[in-house]
Write a protein that holds these residues in place. Sequence first.
Motif, PDB file in Angstrom:
ATOM      1  N   PRO A 164     -55.730  38.379  -6.451  1.00  0.00           N
ATOM      2  CA  PRO A 164     -56.713  37.529  -7.234  1.00  0.00           C
ATOM      3  C   PRO A 164     -57.534  38.175  -8.365  1.00  0.00           C
ATOM      4  O   PRO A 164     -57.910  37.443  -9.007  1.00  0.00           O
ATOM      5  N   ASN A 165     -57.327  39.302  -8.179  1.00  0.00           N
ATOM      6  CA  ASN A 165     -58.012  40.097  -9.328  1.00  0.00           C
ATOM      7  C   ASN A 165     -57.077  40.542 -10.556  1.00  0.00           C
ATOM      8  O   ASN A 165     -57.615  41.111 -11.325  1.00  0.00           O
ATOM      9  N   ILE A 166     -55.841  39.899 -10.394  1.00  0.00           N
ATOM     10  CA  ILE A 166     -54.737  40.023 -11.481  1.00  0.00           C
ATOM     11  C   ILE A 166     -54.483  38.775 -12.219  1.00  0.00           C
ATOM     12  O   ILE A 166     -54.318  37.707 -11.453  1.00  0.00           O
ATOM     13  N   SER A 167     -54.533  38.777 -13.485  1.00  0.00           N
ATOM     14  CA  SER A 167     -53.902  37.375 -14.232  1.00  0.00           C
ATOM     15  C   SER A 167     -52.643  37.487 -14.393  1.00  0.00           C
ATOM     16  O   SER A 167     -52.145  38.448 -14.965  1.00  0.00           O
ATOM     17  N   PHE A 168     -51.860  36.239 -13.976  1.00  0.00           N
ATOM     18  CA  PHE A 168     -50.569  36.191 -14.141  1.00  0.00           C
ATOM     19  C   PHE A 168     -50.269  35.356 -15.373  1.00  0.00           C
ATOM     20  O   PHE A 168     -50.661  34.137 -15.149  1.00  0.00           O
ATOM     21  N   ILE A 169     -49.422  35.547 -16.159  1.00  0.00           N
ATOM     22  CA  ILE A 169     -49.182  34.517 -17.199  1.00  0.00           C
ATOM     23  C   ILE A 169     -47.473  34.581 -17.211  1.00  0.00           C
ATOM     24  O   ILE A 169     -46.762  35.647 -17.269  1.00  0.00           O
ATOM     25  N   SER A 170     -47.060  33.274 -17.092  1.00  0.00           N
ATOM     26  CA  SER A 170     -45.587  33.101 -16.950  1.00  0.00           C
ATOM     27  C   SER A 170     -44.951  32.333 -18.142  1.00  0.00           C
ATOM     28  O   SER A 170     -45.562  31.566 -18.678  1.00  0.00           O
ATOM     29  N   ILE A 171     -43.963  32.817 -18.878  1.00  0.00           N
ATOM     30  CA  ILE A 171     -43.427  31.890 -19.858  1.00  0.00           C
ATOM     31  C   ILE A 171     -42.217  31.303 -19.280  1.00  0.00           C
ATOM     32  O   ILE A 171     -41.232  31.620 -18.724  1.00  0.00           O
ATOM     33  N   ALA A 172     -42.279  29.751 -19.298  1.00  0.00           N
ATOM     34  CA  ALA A 172     -41.535  28.788 -18.617  1.00  0.00           C
ATOM     35  C   ALA A 172     -41.673  28.636 -17.267  1.00  0.00           C
ATOM     36  O   ALA A 172     -41.975  29.560 -16.664  1.00  0.00           O
ATOM     37  N   GLY A 173     -41.341  27.652 -16.716  1.00  0.00           N
ATOM     38  CA  GLY A 173     -41.553  27.125 -15.568  1.00  0.00           C
ATOM     39  C   GLY A 173     -42.326  26.011 -14.958  1.00  0.00           C
ATOM     40  O   GLY A 173     -43.137  25.534 -16.021  1.00  0.00           O
ATOM     41  N   PRO A 174     -42.385  25.438 -13.902  1.00  0.00           N
ATOM     42  CA  PRO A 174     -43.151  24.397 -13.683  1.00  0.00           C
ATOM     43  C   PRO A 174     -44.770  24.641 -13.262  1.00  0.00           C
ATOM     44  O   PRO A 174     -45.028  25.814 -12.549  1.00  0.00           O
ATOM     45  N   PRO A 175     -45.834  24.122 -13.938  1.00  0.00           N
ATOM     46  CA  PRO A 175     -47.136  24.539 -13.630  1.00  0.00           C
ATOM     47  C   PRO A 175     -47.566  24.283 -12.383  1.00  0.00           C
ATOM     48  O   PRO A 175     -47.134  23.516 -11.713  1.00  0.00           O
TER      49      PRO A 175
END
Length: 944
Positions: A164-175
């Motif tokens: 929960p303390n890490i921010s994840f940023i994904s390029i492409a994919g279903p939200p």
Amino acid sequence: FCIQTEPADSFSKKIKSLFAQFLFNHIYDVDSNQKKKKRIEKRRLPMRLSIIILLWLCISMLIPGGLSRINKTSVCVLWVFSTPYNDLVWTHGIWVGRNQIQEKLEKEYPDRIFHHNETRISVDITIDEQEQKIREQIKEDTDIVITSSYSFTLAVQNLVADYPNISFISIAGPPKTVPNHVVMNLHYYEPMYLTAYVAGVMTKTNKVCFIKAYSTPQQLQMISSIYLGARLANPNVEINHITINTWGNRSKELGAVEILRAQGCDVVTGTTKDGSYHEISDLYSLGLMYDFGSLFGEHVLISSIPKWEYALLPMIIEAIELDQFTTSSHLFGMNDTGTPIDIGMTSLSVPKANRQFLKDLRESIVNGSHRVFCGPLNDEQGVQRIPAGYCLNNVDLNSMDYIIGENNVNLGNYVYPPDVCEAGTYYTVNAKENSHACISCPPGTFSKLSMRDSCQACGPSQVAQPGSSVCTTCPSGQIPNDSKTECINIQLQWYIWLIIGVCLVVFLIIFLLTILFFVFITWRLWRIVKNQRDTLENAENVSTSIALMQLENPMIIDFIKKKPSSHLNSQLVRIVQNLKQYRPYLPESIFATGDDDKELDLNLSNSSASTKNAMMDLTNVIPIPTSDDDSSSHRSKSSQRSISRIRERLQLGIVNRVATILVIDIKEFSRILMTTPPVQICNVFISLTDAILPIMKKSNGVYHSLIRDKLVCTWNAVSKVSNHQLHATAAALLIHDAVKSLHEKWAKSNLPLLTIQSALFTGSVSCGNLGTTKLRTFCLLGPSMEYAFSLVRLNSIFNSNILMNRDCYCSVKNDATAFIVDQMQITLSEGNLSGEPIDIFQLVSLNALSSKLSSWMSSKHCKPMKETPSRAQSLRVYNTAIQEFYRNDLSNARAFLEEVIRLENHAEEPIDHLSSHCNRFIRRIKNEQLDRNQFIVQSLPDYS
């Protein structure tokens, strides 16, 4: 109430969430239909910023730790890539954006240290395995994780709850709605809509094809936008597409290309990572994710190029400043800040009018006045999907499960090839039936290795059964049968074959002796006739060479050395010796050589009446004998054409031609004239001219005159010369080498050392004879001459030896190495600026000895630049930097220029002056000298 009923952490999270929503709603105006953030009007910005700052201070005092979740002095970012960074179709662009983001974060947060770690995980493994490998890479100090693949997004959604303390940023994919996870992507369909317009313009078969990796909403958007864009240029266009269900498989991709070509497609694009269809030079293609035109040539019409730093940087700043993301999905288009996705350079094969329309269409998309998916639009089944007056928003695009196209979008049935074709079989593609198969080798052939595209034939004494992996050699006394499947015994005995062979040999010897006898008699008669004919033709050719003043012809030299065999020959020798005294006083333009003497340069039917009269007055200058003259029957056609060419070149008149002009500037020639005795000046100039004239003669060029301190030479002005730009380029390099070799000779003789700088300009000139019937001069007129003289003076500015314009560079770019140094407007003698800015290139060397030059240039004179990976990379990055500079993207341009300087500093053999040009552009960026069109050649001293 919240303070009394909820824990402090829950209250803190709600306050921060409310503030984040307030922040983004007031920094950006959010369109409810589009869900795209746009900048607000400038008149409302100061008031809103004041409110935000006050709220920030108040909440920071009330909530421990303030609003920033990542309040450490060190921020660790983990980048997860699916392929190496040199994968041009996908990873390379993200990797370049990562470097840009690193620089911008260091400027935005100077009090923090950013650590960027990278890892590569294959997409061919399962989702669970990907999840496990990502967990292994996450450390205790990891703050942000950025993944670059669609499948990684599915793996990340399984593990975000554990971190929960890490921010994840994904390029492409279903939200997926998770506070610390956001899916970011680009509107690829917008630039593909523009590239599809180019495809609609260039297709000849009215079929544009698309190779689809998977049937995701983004891929369906791309096919739909290609249909709409192509139909914008050509209403008759049809779209064929094939799904191969893989992101990267070269064999499947090439098989799909063959099927589409069999269906009549002549323009292909797709979303697979190999992009192998760009290698097919006779097939137009559209690039995606990289400017493939710079790698493969003009058949790549245009490319879509993302700029990931403008899309990823806002997400990273959200992760640094806020406790959670404001939304689970961000889609960036061409009208967002910085244009996160755009189109590249358009191929020069696209008509100019269409390139201008494409530019206007791009501007309308960037400023938001043109939307791609606005109704009414139907799908490929004819069902209306988008009603009139409605435009798709981001929610509609993420759930898109249809293709726009009515009945003009066709699905290609694709049968996937088997994974392995065993030994004894070969792999084949049937484009008509859309099938692949492993077929057993025919009888008499074999296949030793798997996945071969054909079988090899067995030897003359070997056999093989169908589907064999090896051939069997027949034993002694046996031969293969007709089908070469088994060995059979020889039916006839050896002595029977011996008798038949001896009879055939005797008959063949008698036949050959008879043929040789008749050949010998014919040869003797032919030699007698040929000797007599050669004697007559020799005298005729010598006379013709004398008439053409070709006194240095080897045939004339040999004729003089021989003892005259008759009174006629002795008279011809005297004529040659006398004419050698007058030959230097005649202009070179009369005797210039070309590729085709059959086509004369001037056309009487297109001349004015006064010009025709002047030409008629010259009919007796070099008369051609009529049919009544006895000598005309012996004159060869080539002699008549040569004399006609000389006579035509003496006539008055002007024609327009595209020629290449070489201007050679002798540096400080005026100072040398004032300080050097005339005898030494004469000796230096004689040796310089003796070095230049042979090169001009061999390359079919013409030396015209010395104007002040400049020598003027041309190709394709006096006579037609094919590939004149390449001949002029090679001649310029040879002249510079010749002058360098003369320095040692001049130094020994205590003569002044002359140095030269040159300029090559290809353009339209007006050339011909001006004057009267008694006094005429060959002239070169037009703005191209002024451009050439202006261009040669720029060598002192750019510290270069040979400059050329774009027309010359485009003609020789495959045979020579050159790079652009600037773009500017030139002031003509009337004081007017040239209409279009002129691209200026610096010539480095020839790549290799071209077959077009082998007729007069030897390999020892060709000194190509040593081709190394570092040099190729330096030129590629430099060209990219110049493109960014002229797009006014100065930050990217400067980064690429600094990368070129770094590469040149570590190169074993750096390219001449390339680093100095990079430093010059960097200085211009620092001084914000952005208006390149204000540069005038007449103000060169001030500029330098």
